[in-house]
Design a protein around this motif. Structure first.
Motif, PDB file in Angstrom:
ATOM      1  N   ILE A   3       0.835  -1.206   0.000  1.00 14.44           N
ATOM      2  CA  ILE A   3       0.000   0.000   0.000  1.00 14.44           C
ATOM      3  C   ILE A   3       0.869   1.256   0.000  1.00 14.44           C
ATOM      4  O   ILE A   3       0.566   2.252  -0.668  1.00 14.44           O
ATOM      5  N   LYS A   6       2.236   1.686  -3.501  1.00 14.16           N
ATOM      6  CA  LYS A   6       1.176   2.192  -4.385  1.00 14.16           C
ATOM      7  C   LYS A   6       0.954   3.681  -4.157  1.00 14.16           C
ATOM      8  O   LYS A   6       0.883   4.475  -5.099  1.00 14.16           O
ATOM      9  N   ALA A   7       0.867   4.057  -2.851  1.00 15.12           N
ATOM     10  CA  ALA A   7       0.608   5.460  -2.502  1.00 15.12           C
ATOM     11  C   ALA A   7       1.729   6.355  -3.040  1.00 15.12           C
ATOM     12  O   ALA A   7       1.480   7.398  -3.643  1.00 15.12           O
ATOM     13  N   VAL A  10       1.474   6.630  -6.849  1.00 14.54           N
ATOM     14  CA  VAL A  10       0.341   7.465  -7.277  1.00 14.54           C
ATOM     15  C   VAL A  10       0.650   8.937  -7.047  1.00 14.54           C
ATOM     16  O   VAL A  10       0.460   9.779  -7.915  1.00 14.54           O
ATOM     17  N   MET A  11       1.184   9.253  -5.863  1.00 17.05           N
ATOM     18  CA  MET A  11       1.452  10.655  -5.546  1.00 17.05           C
ATOM     19  C   MET A  11       2.474  11.247  -6.494  1.00 17.05           C
ATOM     20  O   MET A  11       2.312  12.367  -6.976  1.00 17.05           O
ATOM     21  N   PHE A  14       1.115  11.652  -9.983  1.00 17.83           N
ATOM     22  CA  PHE A  14       0.218  12.790  -9.938  1.00 17.83           C
ATOM     23  C   PHE A  14       0.946  14.110 -10.019  1.00 17.83           C
ATOM     24  O   PHE A  14       0.634  14.987 -10.815  1.00 17.83           O
ATOM     25  N   ILE A  18       0.769  16.818 -13.052  1.00 21.50           N
ATOM     26  CA  ILE A  18       0.318  18.207 -12.856  1.00 21.50           C
ATOM     27  C   ILE A  18       1.365  19.182 -13.360  1.00 21.50           C
ATOM     28  O   ILE A  18       1.062  20.154 -14.051  1.00 21.50           O
ATOM     29  N   LEU A  22       0.881  21.898 -16.323  1.00 16.69           N
ATOM     30  CA  LEU A  22       1.090  23.328 -16.099  1.00 16.69           C
ATOM     31  C   LEU A  22       2.118  23.892 -17.071  1.00 16.69           C
ATOM     32  O   LEU A  22       1.969  24.984 -17.614  1.00 16.69           O
TER      33      LEU A  22
ATOM     34  N   ILE B  59     -11.104  12.113 -10.031  1.00 19.64           N
ATOM     35  CA  ILE B  59      -9.871  11.495  -9.545  1.00 19.64           C
ATOM     36  C   ILE B  59     -10.171  10.486  -8.447  1.00 19.64           C
ATOM     37  O   ILE B  59      -9.622   9.388  -8.418  1.00 19.64           O
ATOM     38  N   LEU B  67      -7.775   1.802  -6.437  1.00 22.57           N
ATOM     39  CA  LEU B  67      -6.489   1.410  -5.864  1.00 22.57           C
ATOM     40  C   LEU B  67      -6.529   1.361  -4.337  1.00 22.57           C
ATOM     41  O   LEU B  67      -5.520   1.113  -3.696  1.00 22.57           O
ATOM     42  N   GLU B  68      -7.705   1.667  -3.775  1.00 25.16           N
ATOM     43  CA  GLU B  68      -7.886   1.648  -2.316  1.00 25.16           C
ATOM     44  C   GLU B  68      -6.928   2.589  -1.606  1.00 25.16           C
ATOM     45  O   GLU B  68      -6.354   2.248  -0.573  1.00 25.16           O
ATOM     46  N   LEU B  69      -6.752   3.781  -2.189  1.00 27.76           N
ATOM     47  CA  LEU B  69      -5.863   4.768  -1.564  1.00 27.76           C
ATOM     48  C   LEU B  69      -6.681   5.931  -1.038  1.00 27.76           C
ATOM     49  O   LEU B  69      -6.364   7.077  -1.252  1.00 27.76           O
ATOM     50  N   PHE B  71      -6.919   7.176   1.786  1.00 27.67           N
ATOM     51  CA  PHE B  71      -6.243   8.059   2.741  1.00 27.67           C
ATOM     52  C   PHE B  71      -5.460   9.173   2.034  1.00 27.67           C
ATOM     53  O   PHE B  71      -5.105  10.164   2.646  1.00 27.67           O
ATOM     54  N   LEU B  72      -5.164   8.963   0.712  1.00 27.35           N
ATOM     55  CA  LEU B  72      -4.428   9.999  -0.010  1.00 27.35           C
ATOM     56  C   LEU B  72      -5.331  11.136  -0.475  1.00 27.35           C
ATOM     57  O   LEU B  72      -4.853  12.133  -1.005  1.00 27.35           O
ATOM     58  N   ILE B  75      -4.442  14.908   0.495  1.00 29.42           N
ATOM     59  CA  ILE B  75      -3.318  15.594  -0.132  1.00 29.42           C
ATOM     60  C   ILE B  75      -3.486  15.707  -1.649  1.00 29.42           C
ATOM     61  O   ILE B  75      -3.113  16.718  -2.256  1.00 29.42           O
ATOM     62  N   ILE B  76      -4.087  14.709  -2.258  1.00 26.49           N
ATOM     63  CA  ILE B  76      -4.299  14.783  -3.713  1.00 26.49           C
ATOM     64  C   ILE B  76      -5.273  15.914  -4.029  1.00 26.49           C
ATOM     65  O   ILE B  76      -5.097  16.641  -5.000  1.00 26.49           O
ATOM     66  N   PHE B  79      -3.377  19.107  -4.044  1.00 30.80           N
ATOM     67  CA  PHE B  79      -2.596  19.222  -5.281  1.00 30.80           C
ATOM     68  C   PHE B  79      -3.473  19.732  -6.409  1.00 30.80           C
ATOM     69  O   PHE B  79      -3.114  20.674  -7.119  1.00 30.80           O
ATOM     70  N   THR B  80      -4.641  19.073  -6.593  1.00 28.73           N
ATOM     71  CA  THR B  80      -5.490  19.456  -7.721  1.00 28.73           C
ATOM     72  C   THR B  80      -6.004  20.869  -7.557  1.00 28.73           C
ATOM     73  O   THR B  80      -6.062  21.633  -8.509  1.00 28.73           O
ATOM     74  N   ALA B  83      -3.136  23.251  -8.394  1.00 31.31           N
ATOM     75  CA  ALA B  83      -2.834  23.211  -9.828  1.00 31.31           C
ATOM     76  C   ALA B  83      -3.958  23.841 -10.641  1.00 31.31           C
ATOM     77  O   ALA B  83      -3.705  24.635 -11.550  1.00 31.31           O
TER      78      ALA B  83
END
Lengths: 362, 193
Positions: A3, A6-7, A10-11, A14, A18, A22, B59, B67-69, B71-72, B75-76, B79-80, B83
């Motif tokens: 996990i 994966k996190a 993904v971060m 992402f 972005i 931009l 998103i 993805l079972e995330l 908890f993110l 913060i995501i 970000f969005t 941006a």
């Protein structure tokens, strides 16, 4: 474990995505056409739009002064837009008056170029040059004021009027204004007297420099300079405000003979009153120069046993006590804003007209 | 359809993001000094709210959930929002310069408005679908705008009413906000969300 991986993936994906979006948008969307800017009806420059006016003018060797680093607060960079006047921004509305905005005055650090423009700027800005200088001497004057002697390398001569200022450019590109504290007869070098302001960007930068360091400056600027009349020159300086008085007093005494000069110079204590000895010698050398030292933040009058000079409690009291009004008096003030305001009021009370009072607030 | 309208009006009146949840207080107190500035800010906030919550929903549903995330999401979303505000600013500056001048410095200020993040997080909490998200964010934005413009109208009278000095500007505004909230309580029987 999976996990976290994966996190992490993904971060990061992402974030990079972005960033890429931009960058692409900045390159393809924020594209402005070519425009022509006409300055003072004579000079025309072709520019790419989208940038604030001041940075475009800077790139074309027209150095607009700025004391706030382009944040839109000092109003030194004001220009008059005569053609294609755009709507004022809220930042401009906050610092310029309604009448100014109606006439087309805009801040060059905030207005962006979006079309052909015709602007008017003070003639002297077209004569401003970029100098590279080398520090030759650093003298510690008081616990927080240093004097820097800078020899100009390229170009190697500066022509300025007594009382004008230059702008120092730091490595970050931000600029701050300082008065020239030397006489204009020294063409290849200038002296600056800098007080270290706590949390001050430029003063901290300058106080950290050493002899033989190089420094970039622009100048000369300023409407505050000695007027070539035969009037009596009354100078009043608060603390490090004495820096701009140097050149004024020196020019008035050496070049314009028969002009009477008076100097009211105030600082917090005797130690802060640097060059006290120098002015006493000047008073002995030039009979038409009178020197009134003062101590602010002290309520008693103090007489220095060595020199016999009496220190009044503050410049305002000294002016009230010692200044005699004459019709040909011209006042030059330099110091912190509160100082300039109170001393201006004191001179007006004595009968001096506002048009005869020239001031330079920090 | 009825559900969408209920969500829309509820977020303006009974679940007002500024008055019921007290989110976005910073600009609410700072910008509510004059009506023109307040309405500009309100429109900008609505605009950004709708766009960011739509993007955040997409998103969340198509990337974070599978993805079972979950908890993110916090913060995501930040970000969005950051941006998107940048992108919106660049696009408006280029294509709608008059609008850009009207928004002024408000547009970049919106990034730190917690009401924007609040909407994104609430829509996840309440498990809204996409259309419901659109109505919800538009309603919340307009509700926030209603609150700030009403506050601006009230603060105009503060000059003549001369409240206690020690409260200062912000103090009296907070008290006014509380009184406005109590006024809005009167709507509570109107809708059942």
């Amino acid at each position: 474990m999976m996990i976290f991986l994966k996190a992490f993936l993904v971060m990061n994906t992402f974030g990079i995505l972005i960033l890429l979006i931009l960058i692409v948008i900045k390159r393809y969307v924020a594209v402005y056409g070519e425009y022509t800017i006409t300055i003072n009806k004579e000079k025309s420059i072709k520019v790419t739009g989208g940038q604030p006016l001041s940075s475009i003018l800077f790139k074309n060797d027209i150095f607009i002064p700025s004391a706030c680093g382009g944040k839109g607060t000092c109003c030194l960079c004001t220009c008059k837009v005569t053609e294609n006047i755009s709507e004022p921004l809220s930042i401009e509305e906050a610092v310029l008056s309604y009448c100014d905005l109606k006439q087309g005055l805009r801040l060059t650090c905030q207005t962006k170029v979006r079309s052909d423009m015709e602007i008017e700027i003070p003639e002297e800005y077209l004569n401003v040059q970029r100098f590279v200088g080398e520090i030759v001497t650093i003298t510690k004057l008081t616990h927080d004021i240093k004097r820097f002697e800078i020899k100009l390398k390229n170009p190697d001569e500066i022509h300025f009027k007594s009382g004008q200022y230059i702008m120092i450019e730091m490595e970050s590109g931000e600029t701050r204004a300082y008065s020239i504290a030397s006489t204009k007869s020294l063409k290849d070098r200038i002296k600056l007297e800098i007080k270290k302001v706590p949390e001050g960007l430029c003063s901290t930068y300058l106080h950290g420099l050493k002899v033989s360091d190089h420094i970039v400056l622009y100048g000369p600027y300023g409407e505050f300079h000695l007027k070539p009349t035969q009037n009596r020159v009354i100078c009043a300086a608060g603390g490090v405000g004495i820096a701009s008085m140097w050149s004024i007093i020196h020019e008035a005494l050496t070049e314009h003979t028969d002009r009477d000069v008076e100097l009211y110079y105030g600082a917090h204590s005797l130690d802060d009153l640097y060059d006290y000895g120098y002015f006493i010698d000047m008073a002995k050398k030039y009979p038409n120069f009178t020197f009134y030292p003062c101590r602010s933040r002290k309520s008693e009058v103090y007489t220095d046993p060595e020199t016999g000079y009496t220190f009044e409690a503050g410049v305002v009291n000294s002016v009230k006590k010692n200044f005699q009004f004459t019709h040909d008096s011209e006042v030059y003030l330099c110091g912190p804003p509160a100082f300039v305001d109170t001393v201006t009021a004191a001179f007006i009370e004595k009968g001096i007209k506002e048009s005869r009072i020239h001031s330079d607030k920090f | 359809m009825k559900m969408f309208l209920v969500i829309f009006f509820a977020s303006i009146i009974t679940n007002n993001i500024a008055l019921t949840y007290f989110l976005g207080m910073c600009p609410f107190i700072a910008i509510s000094k004059n009506i023109k500035a307040a309405s500009g800010m309100g429109l900008a906030v609505t605009f950004v709210m709708v766009i960011t919550s739509a993007v955040n929903y997409i998103i969340y549903t198509y990337i974070l959930s599978p993805l079972e995330l979950h908890f993110l999401s916090f913060i995501i979303f930040i970000f969005t929002i950051a941006a998107l505000v940048q992108m919106i600013e660049m696009i408006i500056d280029r294509f709608f310069p008059v609008l850009y001048t009207a928004f002024g410095i408000f547009l970049p200020l919106i990034t730190v408005n917690c009401a924007i993040l609040g909407i994104s997080l609430f829509m996840i909490l309440r498990e809204y679908k996409f259309i419901e998200v659109l109505f919800y964010s538009a309603g919340s934005g307009l509700g926030w705008m209603l609150a700030i413009v009403a506050m601006a109208g009230l603060r105009k009278y503060m000059i003549i009413s001369d409240p206690v000095d020690s409260l200062g500007d912000a103090g009296i505004t907070a008290i006014l906000a509380g009184l406005m909230t109590m006024g809005f309580f009167g709507f509570s029987g109107l809708l059942n969300l």
